[in-house]
Design a protein around this motif. Structure first.
Motif, PDB file in Angstrom:
ATOM      1  N   THR A 119       0.826  -1.312  -0.086  1.00 29.60           N
ATOM      2  CA  THR A 119       0.022  -0.190  -0.162  1.00 29.60           C
ATOM      3  C   THR A 119       0.826   1.452   0.092  1.00 29.60           C
ATOM      4  N   ALA A 120       1.991   1.127   0.671  1.00 28.59           N
ATOM      5  CA  ALA A 120       2.929   2.351   0.649  1.00 28.59           C
ATOM      6  C   ALA A 120       3.484   2.694  -0.931  1.00 28.59           C
ATOM      7  N   ILE A 121       3.562   1.588  -1.679  1.00 28.90           N
ATOM      8  CA  ILE A 121       4.039   1.758  -2.872  1.00 28.90           C
ATOM      9  C   ILE A 121       2.826   2.389  -3.686  1.00 28.90           C
ATOM     10  N   PHE A 122       1.812   1.863  -3.507  1.00 25.18           N
ATOM     11  CA  PHE A 122       0.568   2.398  -4.551  1.00 25.18           C
ATOM     12  C   PHE A 122       0.208   3.904  -4.099  1.00 25.18           C
ATOM     13  N   PHE A 123       0.306   4.278  -3.060  1.00 17.97           N
ATOM     14  CA  PHE A 123      -0.199   5.626  -2.494  1.00 17.97           C
ATOM     15  C   PHE A 123       1.071   6.679  -1.936  1.00 17.97           C
ATOM     16  N   GLU A 124       2.355   5.807  -2.143  1.00 19.04           N
ATOM     17  CA  GLU A 124       3.393   6.940  -1.852  1.00 19.04           C
ATOM     18  C   GLU A 124       3.292   7.385  -0.538  1.00 19.04           C
ATOM     19  N   ILE A 125       3.230   6.542   0.369  1.00 19.21           N
ATOM     20  CA  ILE A 125       2.817   7.046   1.831  1.00 19.21           C
ATOM     21  C   ILE A 125       4.193   7.411   2.535  1.00 19.21           C
ATOM     22  N   ASP A 126       4.254   8.673   3.296  1.00 20.57           N
ATOM     23  CA  ASP A 126       5.329   9.162   3.801  1.00 20.57           C
ATOM     24  C   ASP A 126       5.515   8.909   5.226  1.00 20.57           C
ATOM     25  N   LEU A 127       6.260   7.757   5.709  1.00 19.81           N
ATOM     26  CA  LEU A 127       6.272   7.549   7.147  1.00 19.81           C
ATOM     27  C   LEU A 127       7.389   8.081   7.806  1.00 19.81           C
ATOM     28  N   SER A 128       7.926   9.216   7.317  1.00 18.46           N
ATOM     29  CA  SER A 128       9.397   9.641   7.975  1.00 18.46           C
ATOM     30  C   SER A 128       8.939  10.313   9.285  1.00 18.46           C
ATOM     31  N   ARG A 129       7.815  10.668   9.566  1.00 13.50           N
ATOM     32  CA  ARG A 129       7.201  11.256  10.923  1.00 13.50           C
ATOM     33  C   ARG A 129       6.894  10.026  11.793  1.00 13.50           C
ATOM     34  N   ALA A 130       6.304   9.183  11.441  1.00 12.18           N
ATOM     35  CA  ALA A 130       5.605   8.134  11.915  1.00 12.18           C
ATOM     36  C   ALA A 130       6.674   7.399  13.394  1.00 12.18           C
ATOM     37  N   ASN A 131       5.930   7.119  14.220  1.00 12.20           N
ATOM     38  CA  ASN A 131       6.872   6.527  15.552  1.00 12.20           C
ATOM     39  C   ASN A 131       6.518   4.791  14.966  1.00 12.20           C
ATOM     40  N   LEU A 132       7.432   4.440  14.235  1.00 11.28           N
ATOM     41  CA  LEU A 132       7.094   3.143  13.623  1.00 11.28           C
ATOM     42  C   LEU A 132       7.334   1.886  15.165  1.00 11.28           C
ATOM     43  N   ILE A 133       8.361   2.106  15.973  1.00  8.70           N
ATOM     44  CA  ILE A 133       8.604   1.393  17.230  1.00  8.70           C
ATOM     45  C   ILE A 133       7.274   1.474  18.169  1.00  8.70           C
ATOM     46  N   GLY A 134       6.673   2.698  18.322  1.00 11.65           N
ATOM     47  CA  GLY A 134       5.607   2.770  19.118  1.00 11.65           C
ATOM     48  C   GLY A 134       4.588   2.052  18.502  1.00 11.65           C
ATOM     49  N   GLY A 135       4.123   1.994  17.323  1.00 10.57           N
ATOM     50  CA  GLY A 135       3.130   1.423  16.584  1.00 10.57           C
ATOM     51  C   GLY A 135       3.308   0.030  16.763  1.00 10.57           C
ATOM     52  N   ALA A 136       4.456  -0.500  16.390  1.00  7.93           N
ATOM     53  CA  ALA A 136       4.763  -1.974  16.723  1.00  7.93           C
ATOM     54  C   ALA A 136       4.453  -2.591  18.197  1.00  7.93           C
ATOM     55  N   ILE A 137       4.871  -1.622  19.018  1.00  8.74           N
ATOM     56  CA  ILE A 137       4.306  -1.982  20.508  1.00  8.74           C
ATOM     57  C   ILE A 137       3.014  -2.005  20.702  1.00  8.74           C
ATOM     58  N   VAL A 138       2.108  -0.957  20.284  1.00 12.23           N
ATOM     59  CA  VAL A 138       0.760  -1.011  20.274  1.00 12.23           C
ATOM     60  C   VAL A 138       0.309  -2.467  19.972  1.00 12.23           C
ATOM     61  N   LEU A 139       0.819  -2.782  18.599  1.00 19.03           N
ATOM     62  CA  LEU A 139       0.275  -3.932  17.699  1.00 19.03           C
ATOM     63  C   LEU A 139       0.392  -5.332  18.771  1.00 19.03           C
ATOM     64  N   LEU A 140       1.710  -5.361  19.286  1.00 18.71           N
ATOM     65  CA  LEU A 140       2.159  -6.538  20.209  1.00 18.71           C
ATOM     66  C   LEU A 140       1.116  -6.542  21.148  1.00 18.71           C
ATOM     67  N   VAL A 141       1.141  -5.486  22.334  1.00 20.62           N
ATOM     68  CA  VAL A 141       0.291  -5.236  23.327  1.00 20.62           C
ATOM     69  C   VAL A 141      -1.036  -5.590  23.091  1.00 20.62           C
ATOM     70  N   GLY A 142      -1.691  -5.077  21.950  1.00 25.46           N
ATOM     71  CA  GLY A 142      -2.976  -5.237  21.613  1.00 25.46           C
ATOM     72  C   GLY A 142      -3.383  -6.480  21.146  1.00 25.46           C
ATOM     73  N   SER A 143      -2.400  -7.464  20.908  1.00 23.24           N
ATOM     74  CA  SER A 143      -2.443  -8.895  20.233  1.00 23.24           C
ATOM     75  C   SER A 143      -2.918  -9.622  21.619  1.00 23.24           C
TER      76      SER A 143
END
Length: 280
Positions: A140-164
């Motif tokens: 999806t990032a390729i299709f929509f040229e998503i800019d994740l430079s400001r994203a907190n990827l580590i924080g997002g991954a932690i939320v996913l793991l704890v949420g699981s």
């Protein structure tokens, strides 16, 4: 004292090996039905893209909406929901899969704890779902040229793991349905997942829901996973600021998993007594 510690270590090693046995079994099942896995991954990618294209579609209607923000909002909702639902369905499908293969009696009568049994399936489900999530996000990032430079990827991954972890309790409870209702129990789990989909704010903020549904949203772990992931990926929120979403997820997991195991144990005893561990 030394002998007691030695026996405890042996017991723990045995349980870990048993859990890994279920992980390895699930890996072999995926390898056996690899064509289905390819088809399902393709479906997941196209479904995520179809939802994301709603944003440029709204822009084409001149609705005055920032389509880039809407694209990210929908993509995060779709991908996070896909991640959680895969974990949910893997746990609920375990019973149906075991019954279809004719191994459910052997598995539920094996000399292992139910925690060990479900821990193996859960560990595999989390890794399996995370892999699919990364692939879908990359496409999806390729299709929509998503800019994740400001994203907190580590924080997002932690939320996913704890949420699981919190979502696992719901999956264990839902797995009771195919255990007690061999014919249609697996289809009955769709009621639970559809209710969570409705109230958790996958495609819209929960604030647009009527008060009765917002009440259920408060007790849905998916609500906090979605809001936490969007805060981390859309707003670039610091990991410490995500605690407001992590705290309720940890509390839900601490309550839901023991309750689910206890309830599953009661249902398992009933299923054994009534002869419901048969192959369809």
């Amino acid at each position: 004292m030394w002998e007691k510690d030695f026996k405890m270590n042996i017991a723990l090693t045995t349980e870990l090996r048993a859990s890994y046995g279920f992980i390895e079994r699930n890996i072999n099942i995926v390898k056996r039905y690899w064509a289905w896995e390819v088809v399902w991954l393709f479906y997941s990618i196209t479904n995520s893209l179809a939802v994301a294209f709603i944003a440029p579609g709204v822009g084409a209607l001149n609705a005055g909406v920032d389509t880039r923000v809407l694209v990210l909002y929908l993509i995060i909702g779709t991908i996070v929901w896909r991640y959680l639902s895969v974990i949910f369905y893997w746990l609920t499908d375990v019973i149906g899969m075991e019954r279809w293969e004719g191994t459910i009696e052997y598995t539920l009568m094996a000399p292992i704890t139910r925690f060990t049994h479900l821990a193996g399936h859960t560990a595999f489900a989390v890794v399996y779902s995370m892999f699919h999530t990364v692939v879908i996000l990359a496409v999806t990032a390729i299709f929509f040229e998503i800019d994740l430079s400001r994203a907190n990827l580590i924080g997002g991954a932690i939320v996913l793991l704890v949420g699981s972890v919190s979502f696992i309790g719901f999956g264990i409870v839902a797995a009771i349905l195919p255990l007690l209702f061999p014919e249609k129990g697996q289809q009955m789990t769709h009621v639970i997942i559809s209710l969570l989909l409705l109230v958790s704010g996958v495609y819209y903020p929960v604030t647009v829901l009527p008060p009765a549904l917002r009440f259920f949203a408060t007790y849905s772990p998916a609500t906090y996973v979605l809001e936490g992931a969007r805060a981390a990926l859309l707003d670039g929120a610091a990991t410490i600021a995500l605690w407001q979403f992590l705290a309720p997820l940890i509390a839900m997991g601490a309550l839901a998993i023991p309750f689910g195991l206890w309830l599953f144990g009661i249902a398992e005893k009933y299923a054994k007594k009534t002869g419901k561990l048969k192959r369809n």
